[in-house]
Design a protein around this motif. Structure first.
Motif, PDB file in Angstrom:
ATOM      1  N   GLY A  21       0.824  -1.208   0.000  1.00  0.00           N
ATOM      2  CA  GLY A  21       0.000   0.000   0.000  1.00  0.00           C
ATOM      3  C   GLY A  21       0.855   1.253   0.000  1.00  0.00           C
ATOM      4  O   GLY A  21       0.570   2.213  -0.678  1.00  0.00           O
ATOM      5  N   LYS A  22       1.942   1.251   0.750  1.00  0.00           N
ATOM      6  CA  LYS A  22       2.831   2.399   0.788  1.00  0.00           C
ATOM      7  C   LYS A  22       3.505   2.601  -0.555  1.00  0.00           C
ATOM      8  O   LYS A  22       3.604   3.710  -1.055  1.00  0.00           O
ATOM      9  CB  LYS A  22       3.874   2.221   1.883  1.00  0.00           C
ATOM     10  CG  LYS A  22       4.749   3.429   2.064  1.00  0.00           C
ATOM     11  CD  LYS A  22       5.675   3.267   3.236  1.00  0.00           C
ATOM     12  CE  LYS A  22       6.504   4.530   3.393  1.00  0.00           C
ATOM     13  NZ  LYS A  22       7.462   4.429   4.450  1.00  0.00           N
ATOM     14  N   LEU A  23       3.959   1.552  -1.171  1.00  0.00           N
ATOM     15  CA  LEU A  23       4.584   1.641  -2.481  1.00  0.00           C
ATOM     16  C   LEU A  23       3.588   2.149  -3.508  1.00  0.00           C
ATOM     17  O   LEU A  23       3.897   3.014  -4.317  1.00  0.00           O
ATOM     18  CB  LEU A  23       5.127   0.266  -2.907  1.00  0.00           C
ATOM     19  CG  LEU A  23       5.831   0.203  -4.257  1.00  0.00           C
ATOM     20  CD1 LEU A  23       7.055   1.111  -4.247  1.00  0.00           C
ATOM     21  CD2 LEU A  23       6.225  -1.219  -4.573  1.00  0.00           C
ATOM     22  N   HIS A  24       2.346   1.658  -3.433  1.00  0.00           N
ATOM     23  CA  HIS A  24       1.322   2.114  -4.365  1.00  0.00           C
ATOM     24  C   HIS A  24       1.074   3.609  -4.202  1.00  0.00           C
ATOM     25  O   HIS A  24       0.930   4.337  -5.181  1.00  0.00           O
ATOM     26  CB  HIS A  24       0.029   1.321  -4.141  1.00  0.00           C
ATOM     27  CG  HIS A  24      -1.080   1.749  -5.020  1.00  0.00           C
ATOM     28  ND1 HIS A  24      -1.089   1.475  -6.366  1.00  0.00           N
ATOM     29  CD2 HIS A  24      -2.199   2.459  -4.766  1.00  0.00           C
ATOM     30  CE1 HIS A  24      -2.184   1.995  -6.896  1.00  0.00           C
ATOM     31  NE2 HIS A  24      -2.878   2.593  -5.950  1.00  0.00           N
ATOM     32  N   THR A  25       1.043   4.087  -2.968  1.00  0.00           N
ATOM     33  CA  THR A  25       0.849   5.515  -2.725  1.00  0.00           C
ATOM     34  C   THR A  25       1.983   6.301  -3.344  1.00  0.00           C
ATOM     35  O   THR A  25       1.775   7.325  -3.975  1.00  0.00           O
ATOM     36  CB  THR A  25       0.775   5.802  -1.207  1.00  0.00           C
ATOM     37  OG1 THR A  25      -0.292   5.035  -0.673  1.00  0.00           O
ATOM     38  CG2 THR A  25       0.553   7.260  -0.933  1.00  0.00           C
ATOM     39  N   SER A  26       3.201   5.839  -3.188  1.00  0.00           N
ATOM     40  CA  SER A  26       4.357   6.504  -3.761  1.00  0.00           C
ATOM     41  C   SER A  26       4.257   6.533  -5.287  1.00  0.00           C
ATOM     42  O   SER A  26       4.523   7.545  -5.911  1.00  0.00           O
ATOM     43  CB  SER A  26       5.641   5.794  -3.322  1.00  0.00           C
ATOM     44  OG  SER A  26       6.753   6.394  -3.933  1.00  0.00           O
ATOM     45  N   ASP A  27       3.874   5.417  -5.887  1.00  0.00           N
ATOM     46  CA  ASP A  27       3.723   5.361  -7.339  1.00  0.00           C
ATOM     47  C   ASP A  27       2.641   6.321  -7.804  1.00  0.00           C
ATOM     48  O   ASP A  27       2.794   7.011  -8.811  1.00  0.00           O
ATOM     49  CB  ASP A  27       3.374   3.955  -7.803  1.00  0.00           C
ATOM     50  CG  ASP A  27       4.537   2.986  -7.671  1.00  0.00           C
ATOM     51  OD1 ASP A  27       4.279   1.782  -7.758  1.00  0.00           O
ATOM     52  OD2 ASP A  27       5.678   3.424  -7.481  1.00  0.00           O
ATOM     53  N   LYS A  28       1.533   6.384  -7.091  1.00  0.00           N
ATOM     54  CA  LYS A  28       0.435   7.273  -7.451  1.00  0.00           C
ATOM     55  C   LYS A  28       0.896   8.723  -7.353  1.00  0.00           C
ATOM     56  O   LYS A  28       0.617   9.529  -8.232  1.00  0.00           O
ATOM     57  CB  LYS A  28      -0.782   7.028  -6.561  1.00  0.00           C
ATOM     58  CG  LYS A  28      -1.952   7.935  -6.901  1.00  0.00           C
ATOM     59  CD  LYS A  28      -3.147   7.658  -6.034  1.00  0.00           C
ATOM     60  CE  LYS A  28      -4.339   8.539  -6.287  1.00  0.00           C
ATOM     61  NZ  LYS A  28      -4.192   9.701  -7.104  1.00  0.00           N
ATOM     62  N   VAL A  34       4.141  13.818 -12.208  1.00  0.00           N
ATOM     63  CA  VAL A  34       4.648  13.859 -13.589  1.00  0.00           C
ATOM     64  C   VAL A  34       3.540  14.285 -14.546  1.00  0.00           C
ATOM     65  O   VAL A  34       3.741  15.135 -15.414  1.00  0.00           O
ATOM     66  CB  VAL A  34       5.255  12.499 -13.999  1.00  0.00           C
ATOM     67  CG1 VAL A  34       5.548  12.445 -15.494  1.00  0.00           C
ATOM     68  CG2 VAL A  34       6.527  12.226 -13.195  1.00  0.00           C
ATOM     69  N   ASN A  35       2.362  13.705 -14.382  1.00  0.00           N
ATOM     70  CA  ASN A  35       1.242  14.047 -15.257  1.00  0.00           C
ATOM     71  C   ASN A  35       0.852  15.520 -15.117  1.00  0.00           C
ATOM     72  O   ASN A  35       0.629  16.214 -16.116  1.00  0.00           O
ATOM     73  CB  ASN A  35       0.044  13.151 -14.960  1.00  0.00           C
ATOM     74  CG  ASN A  35      -1.058  13.351 -15.958  1.00  0.00           C
ATOM     75  OD1 ASN A  35      -0.846  13.293 -17.170  1.00  0.00           O
ATOM     76  ND2 ASN A  35      -2.255  13.594 -15.466  1.00  0.00           N
ATOM     77  N   ALA A  36       0.786  16.014 -13.878  1.00  0.00           N
ATOM     78  CA  ALA A  36       0.410  17.413 -13.649  1.00  0.00           C
ATOM     79  C   ALA A  36       1.446  18.362 -14.252  1.00  0.00           C
ATOM     80  O   ALA A  36       1.094  19.357 -14.891  1.00  0.00           O
ATOM     81  CB  ALA A  36       0.239  17.674 -12.159  1.00  0.00           C
TER      82      ALA A  36
END
Length: 153
Positions: A21-28, A34-36
């Protein structure tokens, strides 16, 4: 005394769930940042792009903004749609706190010739340098983004 293996298995499963979950948050957070940045930058919203960069990137944003001329503004205003961004991949350096994002930008205006209006480019690939500071990913501009190669379709 018997050892309870089911307890160890439960702990291992919970560790994987919360760790992922922590890794997923970091990826998000990285994807969002980057997208913004790319969406703002390639749509010439330099004020918006600036909020997704390191402080030392400011000089490059100011430089890009200073190179927009009246003819460019006319082209931008008459464009049917803005630029869109697709994140392709990330490449991280050995320290895992720096690297770059590989992005494809569609329908953006390229300003490349002084004194001439910008050109509509259908698709190009870019490398955007990224850095983690204070547990947050951000863009670290080391120059103006340059196309890796143009996709001619």
């Amino acid at each position: 005394m018997k050892f309870n293996y089911s307890f160890l298995v439960s702990i291992a499963i919970l560790s994987m769930i919360f760790g992922c979950g922590k890794l997923h948050t970091s990826d998000k957070q990285l994807n969002d940042e980057v997208n913004a940045f790319a969406t703002s930058y390639f749509n010439y919203d330099f004020h918006g792009a600036l909020s997704h960069c390191t402080p030392e990137s400011r000089k490059w944003i100011v430089y890009a903004a200073s190179n927009i001329h009246d003819a460019d503004i006319d082209v931008l205003r008459n464009a049917k749609e803005g630029a869109s961004v697709e994140i392709k991949d990330y490449v991280f350096d050995d320290n895992d706190s720096t690297g770059y994002a590989l992005v494809t930008v569609n329908n953006y205006m390229r300003m490349d010739t002084i004194g001439k209006a910008c050109q509509l480019i259908s698709k190009s690939d870019f490398r955007l340098p990224i850095v983690m500071r204070n547990n947050k990913w951000t863009i670290k501009m080391e120059g103006l983004p340059r196309s890796e190669k143009q996709n001619h379709d």
